[in-house]
Design an enzyme around this catalytic site. Structure first.
Site, mmCIF file in Angstrom:
data_model
loop_
_atom_site.group_PDB
_atom_site.id
_atom_site.type_symbol
_atom_site.label_atom_id
_atom_site.label_comp_id
_atom_site.label_asym_id
_atom_site.label_seq_id
_atom_site.Cartn_x
_atom_site.Cartn_y
_atom_site.Cartn_z
ATOM 1 N N ALA A 1 67.995 74.935 35.143
ATOM 2 C CA ALA A 1 69.474 75.292 35.316
ATOM 3 C C ALA A 1 69.963 74.045 34.534
ATOM 4 C CB ALA A 1 69.680 75.397 36.772
ATOM 5 N N ARG B 1 77.448 74.849 21.922
ATOM 6 C CA ARG B 1 78.622 75.536 21.500
ATOM 7 C C ARG B 1 79.881 74.732 21.036
ATOM 8 N NH1 ARG B 1 77.802 78.381 26.132
ATOM 9 N NH2 ARG B 1 79.193 77.196 27.769
ATOM 10 N N GLU C 1 59.970 71.576 27.643
ATOM 11 C CA GLU C 1 59.764 72.045 28.802
ATOM 12 C C GLU C 1 58.036 72.023 28.984
ATOM 13 O OE1 GLU C 1 61.068 73.254 31.846
ATOM 14 O OE2 GLU C 1 58.795 73.595 32.365
ATOM 15 N N SER D 1 64.416 78.726 33.169
ATOM 16 C CA SER D 1 65.314 79.531 33.656
ATOM 17 C C SER D 1 65.267 80.411 34.521
ATOM 18 C CB SER D 1 66.211 79.999 32.466
ATOM 19 O OG SER D 1 67.615 80.850 32.730
ATOM 20 N N ALA E 1 65.307 82.023 38.943
ATOM 21 C CA ALA E 1 66.266 81.933 39.876
ATOM 22 C C ALA E 1 65.386 81.519 41.336
ATOM 23 C CB ALA E 1 67.108 82.948 40.074
ATOM 24 N N CYS F 1 66.320 80.536 43.909
ATOM 25 C CA CYS F 1 66.877 80.834 45.128
ATOM 26 C C CYS F 1 66.378 82.477 45.416
ATOM 27 C CB CYS F 1 68.275 80.628 45.309
ATOM 28 S SG CYS F 1 68.457 79.101 45.342
ATOM 29 N N ASP G 1 68.169 68.754 40.233
ATOM 30 C CA ASP G 1 67.179 68.384 41.328
ATOM 31 C C ASP G 1 66.886 66.910 41.453
ATOM 32 O OD1 ASP G 1 67.876 70.790 42.173
ATOM 33 O OD2 ASP G 1 66.013 71.606 42.398
ATOM 34 N N TYR H 1 95.275 87.691 56.517
ATOM 35 C CA TYR H 1 95.155 88.620 57.567
ATOM 36 C C TYR H 1 95.348 89.872 57.373
ATOM 37 C CZ TYR H 1 97.179 91.268 61.569
ATOM 38 O OH TYR H 1 97.349 92.130 62.477
ATOM 39 N N TRP I 1 94.788 84.918 63.354
ATOM 40 C CA TRP I 1 94.232 83.808 63.212
ATOM 41 C C TRP I 1 92.832 83.690 62.805
ATOM 42 C CZ3 TRP I 1 97.695 79.867 63.857
ATOM 43 C CH2 TRP I 1 99.083 79.863 64.796
#
Lengths: 475, 475
Positions: A12, A23, A34, A40, A42, A44, A307, A451, A459
């Site tokens: 990431a 860019r 690497e 790249s 995921a 999670c 990390d 609301y 509330w």
């Protein structure tokens, strides 16, 4: 010719930086080294792959190597950076084939990530014992959990996968009972995942509470939820060791043994900061590489992100180490812009985190634990309330617990948590925003929140909590 | 003996004020005069009652008269306040029996609410034609929609209800085709409600877009959603008149006629500010009673709150009139505290609103319309993006449209909207909080918002929108 921007690590933080840099500075080169085969992915998403909600391992990849190269990034997989000469501005690189070379850099980003801590549990060499911190482990656990004749090898559909490991795990008899060691995110998510695969799951947590960073109200609700879904939760039960020679046979705890045929150890991660040792780099919280508001280390032109790096906490203004996905992406992107000539702060972290435990959505932000708040110089006052997620008369209204923590003197909000089954998790963003804007609890109580009967009572639970906490602050 | 705190109107604002006052000043009297029979009902819940999601009209009551009296509040239903003498500090009251008396006050709160605007449409005297702004209308529509032999009179289970009106409507043949005049909140919610009851629904909107205050992206998505659910949406189609002598027969529009047997007119509301006319009170936006940051009018010891009063807009700092439920509750409560001796600001409004249209959740906040932003002195720049509500690989990820508006010079966020089927509505609270904290778009982009695959992608849709808008602001 200018030396390239060199990035170490293609996940990431590293790829966000490289992409943004290209860019913004299309005439300059960027090289990403690497050491492994994967890029790249995921992290999670892995529990949900194992659970079977996600069909293919490839679904968890966000960029392919060719897409990265299509962005003009020189991506070198199987290239491990083994040394940094910060004075000469060079890195030493070793290829998977064992060759070594040096490469000069204009700027260097260390985005080496983290690794699973295993504590006293050596999972290597024991079949059926795993940590979950990479895609090969996810593929192996998924294969191991399946009955040998029911496993679909197409699930591990990425060429980078360790196919031998997958095949070997797929061939073993399917487990029936799982021990998960560690009741943090990974533990809770894996408890759900393995229950979803039909296993009898035991979750062991050293301390008295699940998900300690989420505070008491969340921990209790999640424990009730897990137990209600058939997971046996052992809190205050440190696992002593994994038992088994070739294959996992049991876990030992409290003088007892529980026979299991799967063990997943998820007791935390630690930063991969070794690459910079000997360079004079400063390390900070958690042993991570210390960085400033632009992601700079104390070495000239050397950045760290993700990390392996520290960040600045929005509440304390102090250094913190909280390895999470958005932080990695955001700081990588900011560093890419900075290196390209547009100085961009990496942003502070508010310690925002959310996790799902079956039907309970959990969120936390800021400082929740009294000790941490005191250490940061606050006099914390905390209240927990339970309120409906919708108008009481509207079907689906569900009990939502909100904890807010404020500093007594300044009345400033310093932390909060939320748990409930109805849209609870994303509500924590309200608190994250309030924290970063340094709102006081009286200001929070006067927020004009949404609301409508299907979505919130008049509330909002956040406002109810602010009202109650205000009462305590005025005492 | 001190004169009592007198409150006119026993709905959200009035009863919030009376309750808070009694808690804070238990030795002082508070009298609430309510001209009708109803108190404390959930206006926003009425469409869901008509839809049938809610079984009993009584579910929409939040406080009963005896509960109010149990709080030590002297509640007088059937008592209309017909005059205010602000110099002598007295009100004139007329009872339902036609008697009149005067009552002195120490402080006065006018919380007389609003009423449905009917424009050129006189719904009185035409069976099957309604506005929806009170509980009797809700009960009557519900009864009218049912087949006579299928209607359950137990649904209108509140003694205050106009039973004759309910019975008369229940006895009429059930309608098959409905025209809804007006494409705002009430119109959209009633389209869903009446579709849910099996009617063929036509929704007429004078302008080209549904839900104008929510902006273009929301309006378009909602129109598509309604059409997809079988509602015929007529935008740019002002209804000229309701056709029918005793019972509704048709609506006339664009030189056409559509035969209908039910018409609901929802073209807006206006404030009930007449009570104070002749007192020298200042009126403000929308003809509502002008109030300051404590809810005070320009008359000594006279306050106003709720749908009849103005408020201060958090973005413009100027007066605004946006009659919504939280504003009424919050300002009433603050005024109760202020009158009891604890000066409490009523809070600013951010124009936060959410509405459900079948599966689409819609939210808006601040200034969305270019004209309104320019008028408030801003140079608005706006971007709309579409992003996933969850990680792309996680089941249930849904397209979410976010619009953000910022001021070009200061980069301050001034408005926003969101629409999507997956937890979109409550996400607008992030924007409401950012608006009230005067965050800039670069600050918004660096917020540490929650990420977990089931709830959000790494870059929350709000962050994606901030990133894109930042790009435009830098051009």
């Amino acid at each position: 010719m200018t030396d390239p921007f060199v990035v170490v690590g293609a996940d990431a933080a590293g790829l966000s930086a490289a992409s943004k840099f290209r860019r913004e500075a299309p005439d300059h080169d960027v090289v990403v080294f690497e050491k492994g085969r994967w890029i790249s992915f995921a992290y999670c998403g892995m529990p949900y792959f194992i659970e079977g909600r996600i069909d293919r391992l490839s679904n968890l990849l966000s960029l392919s190597p060719s897409e990265v190269e299509g962005r003009g990034i020189d991506l070198r997989r199987g290239h491990e950076v083994v040394g940094v000469d910060a004075e000469e501005k060079r890195v030493s690189v070793r290829t998977a084939e064992g060759e070594t070379f040096e490469r000069a850099y204009s700027d260097l980003l260390v985005a080496t990530g983290g690794r699973a801590v295993t504590g006293p549990f050596d999972v290597r060499g024991i079949d059926g014992a795993f940590t979950l911190h990479d895609m090969d482990a996810a593929a192996a656990i998924d294969a191991y959990v399946a009955e040998p004749d029911a496993y679909d090898p197409g699930r591990a559909d990425v060429s980078a996968v360790d196919r031998d490991r997958v095949d070997r795990n797929a061939a073993m008899p399917a487990p029936e009972t799982a021990a998960i060691v560690g009741g943090g995110y990974v533990g809770v998510e894996m408890a759900e995942a393995l229950s979803g695969r039909g296993l009898d799951v035991h979750l062991f947590q050293r301390s008295e509470r699940l998900l300690p960073p989420f505070g008491e109200a969340v921990g209790e609700r999640v424990e009730t939820e897990l137990e209600g879904r058939g997971v046996t939760v052992h809190t205050g039960s440190p696992v002593g060791r994994l038992v088994g020679d070739d294959r996992i046979e049991a876990v030992a705890f409290d003088g007892e043994r529980l026979a299991v045929d799967l063990a997943v150890v998820g007791v935390g991660i630690e930063p991969n900061a070794e690459l910079l040792s000997g360079t004079g780099v400063e390390l900070g919280e958690g042993g991570a590489v210390r960085t400033d508001e632009y992601g700079r280390t104390n070495l000239p032109d050397v950045y760290a992100a993700g990390d392996c790096a520290t960040a600045i906490h929005a509440v304390t203004g102090e250094e913190a180490w909280m390895p999470l996905g958005l932080t990695a992406n955001r700081s990588g992107r900011a560093i890419g812009a900075t290196v390209a000539g547009d100085p961009t702060p990496v942003g502070e972290i508010a310690g925002t985190a959310v996790v799902k435990a079956f039907d309970q959505e959990c969120g936390r932000v800021g400082l929740l634990e009294e000790g941490a708040a005191v250490e940061a110089g606050f006099d914390p006052v905390s209240e927990t309330i339970t309120a409906g997620s919708r108008s009481g008369y509207y079907p689906g209204a569900a009990e939502t617990d909100v904890t807010l923590v404020a500093d007594r003197d300044t009345k400033r909000l310093i932390g909060g948590s939320i748990v409930g089954p109805d849209r609870a998790a994303v509500r924590v963003n309200t608190l994250a925003t309030a924290l970063e804007a340094d709102l006081t609890v009286p200001e929070l109580e006067r927020l004009d929140l949404a609301y409508a009967p299907p979505f919130s009572p008049v509330w909002d639970p956040m406002l109810v909590a602010a009202k109650v906490l205000n009462g305590s602050l005025e005492e």
